[in-house]
Design a protein around this motif. Structure first.
Motif, short mmCIF file in Angstrom:
data_model
loop_
_atom_site.label_atom_id
_atom_site.label_comp_id
_atom_site.label_asym_id
_atom_site.label_seq_id
_atom_site.Cartn_x
_atom_site.Cartn_y
_atom_site.Cartn_z
N SER A 1 1.03 -1.10 0.06
CA SER A 1 0.07 -0.09 -0.11
C SER A 1 0.88 1.23 0.00
CB SER A 1 -0.86 0.12 1.31
OG SER A 1 -1.29 1.34 1.36
N LEU B 1 0.25 0.93 -3.95
CA LEU B 1 -0.90 0.22 -4.61
C LEU B 1 -2.15 0.20 -3.80
CD1 LEU B 1 -1.47 -2.20 -6.73
CD2 LEU B 1 -0.82 -3.72 -4.79
N PHE B 2 -3.27 0.28 -4.18
CA PHE B 2 -4.60 0.69 -3.76
C PHE B 2 -5.50 -0.31 -4.21
CE2 PHE B 2 -8.75 2.44 -3.15
CZ PHE B 2 -8.45 2.95 -1.72
N LEU B 3 -6.23 -0.65 -3.36
CA LEU B 3 -7.32 -1.73 -3.73
C LEU B 3 -8.90 -1.08 -3.38
CD1 LEU B 3 -8.70 -4.40 -4.76
CD2 LEU B 3 -8.15 -5.38 -2.90
N ALA B 4 -9.77 -0.74 -4.22
CA ALA B 4 -10.90 -0.65 -3.93
C ALA B 4 -11.80 -1.71 -3.97
CB ALA B 4 -11.64 0.49 -4.85
N TYR C 1 -8.04 -5.31 5.30
CA TYR C 1 -8.26 -4.02 4.69
C TYR C 1 -7.59 -2.69 5.25
CZ TYR C 1 -11.92 -0.32 3.49
OH TYR C 1 -12.59 0.77 3.12
N GLN D 1 -4.48 -2.70 6.51
CA GLN D 1 -3.24 -2.86 5.85
C GLN D 1 -3.34 -2.36 4.45
OE1 GLN D 1 -2.38 -7.03 7.44
NE2 GLN D 1 -0.20 -6.15 7.34
N GLN D 2 -4.10 -2.66 3.87
CA GLN D 2 -4.29 -2.24 2.35
C GLN D 2 -4.25 -0.67 2.36
OE1 GLN D 2 -5.53 -0.80 -0.43
NE2 GLN D 2 -3.59 -2.06 -1.24
N ARG D 3 -4.50 -0.26 3.37
CA ARG D 3 -4.55 1.32 3.41
C ARG D 3 -3.21 1.97 3.98
NH1 ARG D 3 -7.80 0.04 0.03
NH2 ARG D 3 -9.99 0.76 0.13
N GLY D 4 -2.37 0.92 4.31
CA GLY D 4 -0.86 1.35 4.74
C GLY D 4 -0.51 1.18 6.01
#
Lengths: 249, 470
Positions: free
Chosen positions: A78, A82-85, B422, B424-427
């Motif tokens: 991230s 890299l971003f996932l919606a 979720y 973690q996917q935001r950093g």
């Protein structure tokens, strides 16, 4: 450069193989769409690229701007841009939208530094307004009690705030009515830039009417089986995925 | 009370802040007997009535069984013969940080606790700081007639106020551990707030790790006279180091007509401590007793703050947070005894179990005969961080008559992988994600704590998450 995926193979941990050698290259400045029938593994591709713990990569490679994604934790990916919606954005109870986004921004800054609170809220409110979101949502817990459409909008809000270099949109159009679809798409389009790439996963062409792709890939049985221009989306709209049966034969 | 001044690493100019008696070391040895009690009484210079009182309590302690009918089996780990019952000055207090267990030391360093407070843990320097604040406050308060002393001073200097309530809220024979505390108590606080006096600022009592207050059996009695108000904060946020294996305190609160008492605890004992504490308040007409309780440390904690609602329209409240990590059992909860009409009570308990940690909620709500039109609301929520984390709920409700309303809600939730992914996917790192989720879970309760405590609490939780993620 940008997103380069080579022969990527992955399975559910202790489960079935889902990705069977995905080859994909999304150069900067481009929007690529991935279309495919249900169960073809489109969503799995997005999760595997982001490092979801349910999956195990068994072969191939994935790079973002020259960095090996597969060696990185989900949060490192991230922070690498890299971003996932999410297809189904997750509820984070007790954590307000504003605090969550601030924490995410802070995670991108050197240790000990924090985003300026005044500037942050100003930007957050302005971005929410663009997306037609109620300003009260800053104080509400992330996605908790949100409608499906509100969750999707909220994910796009996060994308606009975090400004990734590569964004994957996983069926962001599902659950959105026409107005919301237009607003969300405008948000996405506003981020389009020569240094940014998008991978738009969708079942229907309607999203691609708003977010015009440069390239359309057809995903089937864990691989990309066709790559064509935007006209491919029109073809599928009219004929569906029946043509893929030839591949199966 | 003695202190070995020669071994004291304090610079000479600060030594004056301490009132050390002459240089002697007291050690009552292992086990509790009549001789031990004589030794303690002699050492403390206590009156004969207290000596008899302690000995009667000792007999009670021996007669009473371990509360095994409901206590978790972990309580079997307490060996009363392996406990030293009175240590005044001496060996248990470490003289250097190198002797303090690493996990506590590291926590402190990362908490950024000031240098003085660090030294306080070793039993010296930070005591200077707490003492100064304490003394300043005491001077100001004493003008209003407020008493804030240790129980030994309380029972000698203020016997006429102290004695009528001492052991009345929690009687000697209440259970084995109340008897034990009555027999062996040392240290703690005695507070009296006169009629109508409302303290704008909280009273803070920091545990003193010198020979006097290294007591494992602290004793606190707080009396708020009619219309008086106070908040008392147990300064355990700076976790105190204790080499002992058993901490069994008794806290009695008396809120007379229209009085209000708030009692705040943030407990962060070392994980080798059995923390078996009895806390009970009595609320007379229109009085309020409120326990704000946070348990982070200890091997086993058994603690159920109680309010006996003795007067009409009295109100009791318990706000409780527990955090149980690997090897910990937090058996906490609350008791509300409605003994008068129109009394109300509220219990909110939240627990977090990490790894193989276990948190139990044990609650009792009793509406007694004749106590009409009472209301209770109980909410207990548990958050499990891992698949092997555990939580249990044991509510006991008994209601006489049909004019009262008792409401119990319980929930169990989990920080699941989808949520962490979720975030973690935001950093956010995994630890940051867990911290945020846990803080989110207890957010509304943490806000009940005084500001400085809630800040400390959040930081402690952050540290726990970092450790649990590894």
């Amino acid at each position: 450069m940008s997103l380069i995926v080579k022969n990527l193979q992955a399975r559910v941990k202790d489960g079935p193989v889902i990705l069977r050698g995905v080859d994909l290259e999304v150069p900067k400045g481009e929007v690529h769409a991935i279309m495919g029938p249900n169960g073809s593994g489109k969503s799995t591709l997005s999760k595997v690229l982001c490092g979801h713990p349910d999956y195990e990569v068994t072969g191939g490679s994935a790079q973002l701007d020259g960095q090996n994604l597969l060696d990185m934790s989900p949060d490192e990916r991230s922070r690498a841009g890299l971003f996932l919606a999410f297809q189904y954005p997750v509820e984070v109870s007790g954590v307000s939208n504003a605090n969550f986004l601030r924490a995410a921004l802070k995670a991108r800054m050197p240790e000990g530094e924090e985003p300026d609170a005044v500037a942050f809220y100003k930007r957050l409110r302005a971005t929410m307004q663009r997306l037609g979101m109620d300003p009260k949502m800053t104080a509400r817990a992330v996605n908790e009690g949100f409608s499906g459409g509100e969750k999707k909008r909220n994910d796009v809000l996060q994308m606009l705030i975090l400004e990734p270099t590569c964004a994957i949109l996983d069926e962001t159009d599902s659950g959105l009515d026409v107005d919301a679809l237009r607003i969300v798409s405008e948000g996405v389009n506003s981020l389009r830039a020569p240094f940014r790439s998008f991978l738009v996963i969708t079942h229907y062409k309607r999203l691609l009417d708003y977010i015009a792709p440069d390239v359309v890939h057809i995903f089937h049985r864990g691989r990309i089986v066709r790559t064509a221009g935007p006209e491919m989306a029109d073809y599928i709209e009219q004929h569906g995925f029946d043509f893929l049966k030839e591949d199966d034969a | 009370m003695t202190h070995d001044v020669d071994q004291n690493p304090l610079p000479p100019d600060t030594r004056g802040e301490f009132s050390f008696p002459e240089k002697h070391a007291f050690d009552a040895g292992y086990g509790l007997s009549e001789e031990t009690i004589d030794y303690i009484c002699d050492a403390k210079g206590e009156p004969d009535w207290l000596r008899d009182f302690r000995k009667a309590a000792l007999r009670k302690f021996r007669d009473l069984p371990m509360p095994l009918h409901w206590a978790p089996e972990e309580i079997g780990g307490v060996d009363f013969e392996q406990i030293r019952y009175y240590l005044a000055q001496g060996t248990p207090a470490k003289k250097s940080w190198d002797e303090v267990p690493d996990e506590i030391k590291r926590t402190f360093e990362r908490l950024g606790v000031p240098e003085q407070e660090r030294a306080f843990l070793a039993g010296v320097d930070a005591q200077y700081d707490s003492e100064t604040a304490y003394n300043n406050m005491r001077e100001e308060l004493s003008k209003k007639g407020v008493i804030f002393v240790n129980p030994t001073e309380g029972l000698t200097r203020y016997e006429s106020i102290f004695r009528p309530w001492f052991g009345k809220v929690i009687p000697v024979g209440d259970n084995k551990f109340s008897a034990l505390n009555h027999a062996a108590f040392s240290g703690g606080s005695f507070i009296y707030v006169p009629k109508g006096v409302k303290l704008a600022q909280p009273l803070q009592a920091y545990f003193r790790i010198n020979s006097e207050s290294l007591g494992q059996f602290e004793r606190t009695l707080i009396i708020a006279d009619e219309g008086a108000e106070l908040m008392y904060m147990e300064g355990c946020t700076a976790p105190k180091y204790d080499s002992a294996t058993l901490h069994s305190g008794v806290v009695e609160l008396v809120a007379l007509k229209g009085a209000r008492i708030q009692y705040v605890t943030v407990q962060n004992w070392a994980t080798n401590v059995y923390n078996l504490v009895i806390q009970r308040g009595i609320a007379m007409e229109d009085a309020q007793v409120r326990w704000i309780d946070c348990n982070l440390g200890s091997r086993l904690t058994m603690k159920y703050p109680a309010v006996v609602l003795r007067g009409r329209r009295a109100r009791g409240e318990v706000v409780s947070i527990s955090l149980a990590r690997d090897g910990q059992l937090q058996d906490t909860g609350a008791r509300m005894i409605h003994a008068a009409p129109e009394t109300t009570s509220n219990i909110v308990a939240k627990s977090i179990s990490i790894g193989r940690g276990r948190a139990s909620y044990r609650g009792e709500v009793q509406v007694q005969r004749g106590a009409t039109n009472c209301r209770n609301r109980t909410e207990c929520d548990a958050l499990l961080l891992h698949a092997e984390s555990r939580t249990d709920t044991y509510p006991a409700i008994s209601v006489h008559g049909d004019s009262s309303g008792v409401q119990h809600e319980a929930s169990v939730s989990q920080v699941d992988e989808e949520m962490l992914f979720y975030m973690q996917q935001r950093g956010l790192t995994r630890a940051q994600a867990m911290s945020l989720a846990v803080n989110g879970f207890i957010n509304d309760l943490v806000n009940e704590f005084p500001m400085e405590y809630s800040v400390e609490l959040r930081r402690l939780i952050d540290l726990e998450m970092e450790d649990s993620v590894g």
